[in-house]
Write a protein that holds these residues in place. Structure first.
Motif, PDB file in Angstrom:
ATOM      1  N   ALA A   1      84.775  46.632 -50.600  1.00  2.83           N
ATOM      2  CA  ALA A   1      85.373  47.655 -50.688  1.00  2.83           C
ATOM      3  C   ALA A   1      84.338  48.818 -51.421  1.00  2.83           C
ATOM      4  O   ALA A   1      83.869  48.549 -52.214  1.00  2.83           O
ATOM      5  N   VAL A   2      83.429  49.931 -51.119  1.00  2.41           N
ATOM      6  CA  VAL A   2      83.788  51.072 -51.277  1.00  2.41           C
ATOM      7  C   VAL A   2      84.444  51.490 -51.860  1.00  2.41           C
ATOM      8  O   VAL A   2      85.095  52.402 -50.936  1.00  2.41           O
ATOM      9  N   ILE A   3      85.191  51.754 -53.681  1.00  2.00           N
ATOM     10  CA  ILE A   3      86.626  52.940 -53.111  1.00  2.00           C
ATOM     11  C   ILE A   3      86.459  54.086 -54.002  1.00  2.00           C
ATOM     12  O   ILE A   3      84.810  54.397 -54.620  1.00  2.00           O
TER      13      ILE A   3
ATOM     14  N   MET B   1      86.838  61.861 -48.905  1.00  2.00           N
ATOM     15  CA  MET B   1      88.100  61.353 -48.347  1.00  2.00           C
ATOM     16  C   MET B   1      86.979  60.319 -47.359  1.00  2.00           C
ATOM     17  O   MET B   1      85.997  60.818 -46.950  1.00  2.00           O
ATOM     18  N   LYS B   2      86.822  59.228 -47.884  1.00  2.00           N
ATOM     19  CA  LYS B   2      86.986  58.070 -46.686  1.00  2.00           C
ATOM     20  C   LYS B   2      87.467  56.778 -46.909  1.00  2.00           C
ATOM     21  O   LYS B   2      87.901  56.471 -47.775  1.00  2.00           O
ATOM     22  N   CYS B   3      86.669  56.674 -45.719  1.00  2.00           N
ATOM     23  CA  CYS B   3      87.309  54.593 -45.493  1.00  2.00           C
ATOM     24  C   CYS B   3      87.307  53.859 -46.344  1.00  2.00           C
ATOM     25  O   CYS B   3      86.550  53.607 -48.018  1.00  2.00           O
TER      26      CYS B   3
ATOM     27  N   ALA C   1      74.095  62.213 -50.084  1.00  2.00           N
ATOM     28  CA  ALA C   1      73.364  60.458 -50.253  1.00  2.00           C
ATOM     29  C   ALA C   1      73.493  60.402 -49.192  1.00  2.00           C
ATOM     30  O   ALA C   1      73.057  58.964 -49.002  1.00  2.00           O
ATOM     31  N   CYS C   2      74.758  58.957 -48.273  1.00  2.00           N
ATOM     32  CA  CYS C   2      75.320  58.618 -47.417  1.00  2.00           C
ATOM     33  C   CYS C   2      73.813  59.141 -46.607  1.00  2.00           C
ATOM     34  O   CYS C   2      73.844  60.087 -45.496  1.00  2.00           O
ATOM     35  N   PRO C   3      73.581  58.034 -46.341  1.00  2.00           N
ATOM     36  CA  PRO C   3      72.568  57.719 -45.063  1.00  2.00           C
ATOM     37  C   PRO C   3      73.317  57.685 -43.628  1.00  2.00           C
ATOM     38  O   PRO C   3      73.146  58.151 -42.244  1.00  2.00           O
ATOM     39  N   PHE C   4      74.537  57.257 -43.292  1.00  2.00           N
ATOM     40  CA  PHE C   4      75.564  57.388 -42.324  1.00  2.00           C
ATOM     41  C   PHE C   4      76.323  59.010 -42.007  1.00  2.00           C
ATOM     42  O   PHE C   4      76.993  58.495 -41.229  1.00  2.00           O
ATOM     43  N   ASN C   5      76.459  59.528 -42.862  1.00  2.00           N
ATOM     44  CA  ASN C   5      77.136  60.940 -42.958  1.00  2.00           C
ATOM     45  C   ASN C   5      78.533  60.628 -42.925  1.00  2.00           C
ATOM     46  O   ASN C   5      79.203  61.083 -42.137  1.00  2.00           O
ATOM     47  N   ILE C   6      79.070  60.244 -43.687  1.00  2.00           N
ATOM     48  CA  ILE C   6      80.287  59.542 -43.753  1.00  2.00           C
ATOM     49  C   ILE C   6      81.525  60.666 -44.949  1.00  2.00           C
ATOM     50  O   ILE C   6      82.691  61.286 -44.429  1.00  2.00           O
ATOM     51  N   PRO C   7      81.147  60.181 -45.508  1.00  2.00           N
ATOM     52  CA  PRO C   7      82.462  61.019 -46.649  1.00  2.00           C
ATOM     53  C   PRO C   7      82.092  62.358 -46.517  1.00  2.00           C
ATOM     54  O   PRO C   7      81.295  63.329 -46.208  1.00  2.00           O
ATOM     55  N   ALA C   8      84.220  62.755 -45.967  1.00  2.00           N
ATOM     56  CA  ALA C   8      83.936  63.661 -46.019  1.00  2.00           C
ATOM     57  C   ALA C   8      84.589  64.721 -47.113  1.00  2.00           C
ATOM     58  O   ALA C   8      84.711  63.959 -48.219  1.00  2.00           O
TER      59      ALA C   8
ATOM     60  N   GLN D   1      82.822  54.554 -39.349  1.00  2.00           N
ATOM     61  CA  GLN D   1      83.740  54.498 -40.501  1.00  2.00           C
ATOM     62  C   GLN D   1      82.143  54.377 -41.862  1.00  2.00           C
ATOM     63  O   GLN D   1      81.863  53.833 -41.070  1.00  2.00           O
ATOM     64  N   CYS D   2      83.045  54.287 -42.901  1.00  2.00           N
ATOM     65  CA  CYS D   2      82.172  54.086 -44.013  1.00  2.00           C
ATOM     66  C   CYS D   2      81.665  52.621 -43.545  1.00  2.00           C
ATOM     67  O   CYS D   2      83.198  51.608 -43.291  1.00  2.00           O
ATOM     68  N   ASN D   3      80.847  52.083 -44.223  1.00  2.00           N
ATOM     69  CA  ASN D   3      79.149  51.155 -43.923  1.00  2.00           C
ATOM     70  C   ASN D   3      80.498  49.716 -44.745  1.00  2.00           C
ATOM     71  O   ASN D   3      79.473  48.412 -44.597  1.00  2.00           O
ATOM     72  N   HIS D   4      80.587  50.151 -45.905  1.00  2.00           N
ATOM     73  CA  HIS D   4      80.353  49.635 -46.814  1.00  2.00           C
ATOM     74  C   HIS D   4      79.622  48.994 -47.398  1.00  2.00           C
ATOM     75  O   HIS D   4      79.192  48.051 -48.232  1.00  2.00           O
ATOM     76  N   CYS D   5      77.751  50.211 -47.823  1.00  2.00           N
ATOM     77  CA  CYS D   5      77.383  49.403 -47.725  1.00  2.00           C
ATOM     78  C   CYS D   5      77.102  48.485 -49.309  1.00  2.00           C
ATOM     79  O   CYS D   5      77.770  48.324 -50.360  1.00  2.00           O
ATOM     80  N   GLN D   6      76.019  47.274 -49.701  1.00  2.00           N
ATOM     81  CA  GLN D   6      75.998  46.936 -50.405  1.00  2.00           C
ATOM     82  C   GLN D   6      75.493  47.182 -51.520  1.00  2.00           C
ATOM     83  O   GLN D   6      76.180  47.012 -52.871  1.00  2.00           O
TER      84      GLN D   6
ATOM     85  N   PRO E   1      75.066  51.277 -51.837  1.00  2.00           N
ATOM     86  CA  PRO E   1      75.809  52.006 -52.061  1.00  2.00           C
ATOM     87  C   PRO E   1      75.045  53.863 -52.258  1.00  2.00           C
ATOM     88  O   PRO E   1      74.607  53.659 -53.714  1.00  2.00           O
ATOM     89  N   ALA E   2      74.213  54.437 -51.499  1.00  2.00           N
ATOM     90  CA  ALA E   2      73.888  55.690 -51.761  1.00  2.00           C
ATOM     91  C   ALA E   2      75.027  56.702 -52.568  1.00  2.00           C
ATOM     92  O   ALA E   2      74.130  56.840 -53.272  1.00  2.00           O
ATOM     93  N   CYS E   3      75.424  56.532 -52.232  1.00  2.00           N
ATOM     94  CA  CYS E   3      76.786  57.207 -52.365  1.00  2.00           C
ATOM     95  C   CYS E   3      77.742  57.382 -53.583  1.00  2.00           C
ATOM     96  O   CYS E   3      77.602  57.938 -54.802  1.00  2.00           O
ATOM     97  N   ALA E   4      77.402  55.862 -53.881  1.00  2.00           N
ATOM     98  CA  ALA E   4      77.886  55.648 -55.408  1.00  2.00           C
ATOM     99  C   ALA E   4      76.244  55.627 -56.605  1.00  2.00           C
ATOM    100  O   ALA E   4      77.296  55.317 -58.020  1.00  2.00           O
TER     101      ALA E   4
HETATM  102  S1  SF4 Z   1      79.870  56.239 -48.252  1.00  2.00           S
HETATM  103 FE1  SF4 Z   1      77.855  55.809 -46.883  1.00  2.00          FE
HETATM  104  S2  SF4 Z   1      76.911  55.702 -48.632  1.00  2.00           S
HETATM  105 FE2  SF4 Z   1      78.853  54.877 -48.887  1.00  2.00          FE
HETATM  106  S3  SF4 Z   1      79.070  52.789 -48.671  1.00  2.00           S
HETATM  107 FE3  SF4 Z   1      79.857  53.771 -46.682  1.00  2.00          FE
HETATM  108  S4  SF4 Z   1      78.089  54.345 -45.723  1.00  2.00           S
HETATM  109 FE4  SF4 Z   1      77.514  53.651 -47.619  1.00  2.00          FE
END
Ligand code: SF4
Ligand code: SF4
Length: 352
Positions: A132-134, A168-170, A149-156, A107-112, A114-117
């Motif tokens: 939480a990254v919202i 869409m993501k956790c 941007a997400c290194p974990f390939n999470i957002p859909a 799931q989303c790792n909620h980076c300290q 976040p690359a996505c943000a």
């Molecule tokens: S979507 Fe990816 S970059 Fe953003 S917080 Fe989750 S794991 Fe980290």
């Protein structure tokens, strides 16, 4: 009292204070992380691949029912990733030299940091004090830079939705955290493979487990340092790469990695929101309004470019003028010094 319950109560007490307060967004600048934030510790040695976490996630987030029901475990044989209808998936791995399969929840790792943000110029993605990254759908322009941007390939992305598709993501069940409740998956896990608590407490718990059972665990808490640290942490007895986790990410937070590159292309960054905003409207409304939006976007882009070019030219002129004045000052000073030296030599000659 079960440890999970203890940590959850600890979490609930702290969460209401945190969320009730002024939850700040990390925004798009470099950010060190919130020391009192919460997270989840996943222990792969306790996961049995029952998919109860997937079912709970589906229910609390009101996601569409999956084609394969949650009690059908045959899907575990396929390597899946998160998608618009699944914020979390559990995959099954058969590591070398392991008698039994190993399961890993994703799931989303909620980076300290976040690359996505960091990639989102309208700040639709934000790191909160809870950890939480919202995501705020109302400001998202659908550029999907977060997905790249997400290194974990999470957002859909809701590709199948014709009107107003969203990322869409956790969210670590952020609305539930605000009510002092556990994330849905943590509450549903029957094996305590998921533990919710303060990140610092979870790190201590993970270290304690590793110390107490060195035969069972690798001495590596995934997420403690990866990409600057994440709020979702992992412990396992299997090399992480054998359970589908990247070990090549390093410890530098993503915003630090990209800041140099972005600084090198200020003009592009300046145009970014304007052009992407225009593209967004073109995609959404293929009619006269879209044409108008396109024209406005292009005209604004041109104006931004011109303004930037003028500002750069002005700066260059000012710098050249400053350098010229400095050079003149240096030459004058040199001449004065030489004259003074000559005068002093002449005086010495006269006295002699
Ligand atoms: S979507 Fe990816 S970059 Fe953003 S917080 Fe989750 S794991 Fe980290
Ligand atoms: S509910 Fe717990 S044991 Fe079941 S698959 Fe999810 S993490 Fe594993």
């Amino acid at each position: 009292m079960k440890r999970r319950t203890f940590l959850s109560l600890l979490g609930a007490a702290g969460t209401s204070t945190l969320v009730g307060g002024n939850a700040q967004a990390a925004g798009n600048h470099h950010f060190e992380g919130y020391p009192d934030s919460f997270g989840v510790l996943f222990d792969s040695t306790q996961c049995i691949g029952c998919r109860k976490c997937e079912a709970a996630c589906n229910e609390v987030n009101e996601l569409p029912q999956p084609e394969v029901p949650f009690d059908d475990l045959s899907v575990l044989e396929t390597q899946r990733r998160t998608d618009a209808a699944s914020y979390t998936v559990v995959n099954k791995y058969h590591p070398e030299d392991a008698a039994d399969p190993v399961y890993r929840k994703m799931q989303c790792n909620h980076c300290q940091e976040p690359a996505c943000a960091s990639a989102c110029f309208v700040k639709a993605l934000k790191k909160t004090e809870t950890g939480a990254v919202i995501y705020d759908e109302s400001v998202c322009v659908g550029c999907r830079y977060c997905m790249i941007a997400c290194p974990f390939n999470i957002p859909a992305y809701e590709y199948n939705k014709a009107l107003d598709p969203a990322v869409m993501k956790c969210t670590m069940c952020y609305p539930r955290l605000q009510e002092g409740k556990l994330p849905g998956c943590v509450k549903a896990c029957p094996k305590e493979a998921l533990v919710f608590g303060k990140r610092e407490t979870l790190l201590k718990l993970a270290r304690l487990k590793i110390q107490k059972f060195p035969q069972r665990y690798l001495d590596h808490i995934y997420g403690e340092n990866e990409m600057g640290g994440t709020n979702w942490l992992y412990i396992t007895g299997t090399p992480y790469e054998q359970i589908g986790m990247r070990e090549d990410l390093g410890t530098t937070p993503a915003p630090k990695l990209t800041s140099g590159a972005l600084a090198a292309v200020p003009m592009v960054v300046g145009l970014w929101p304007v052009l992407l905003g225009g593209l967004y409207y073109m995609n959404k409304r293929r009619d006269k309004a879209a044409q108008r939006a396109k024209e406005e976007a292009v005209s604004e882009a041109v104006s931004v470019t011109q303004n930037e070019a003028q500002a750069t030219l002005k700066q260059a002129k000012e710098k050249a003028e400053e350098e010229k004045q400095a050079a003149i000052k240096r030459e004058v000073q040199k001449a004065l010094d030489e004259a003074a030296k000559q005068q002093s030599a002449d005086n010495d000659d006269e006295e002699a």
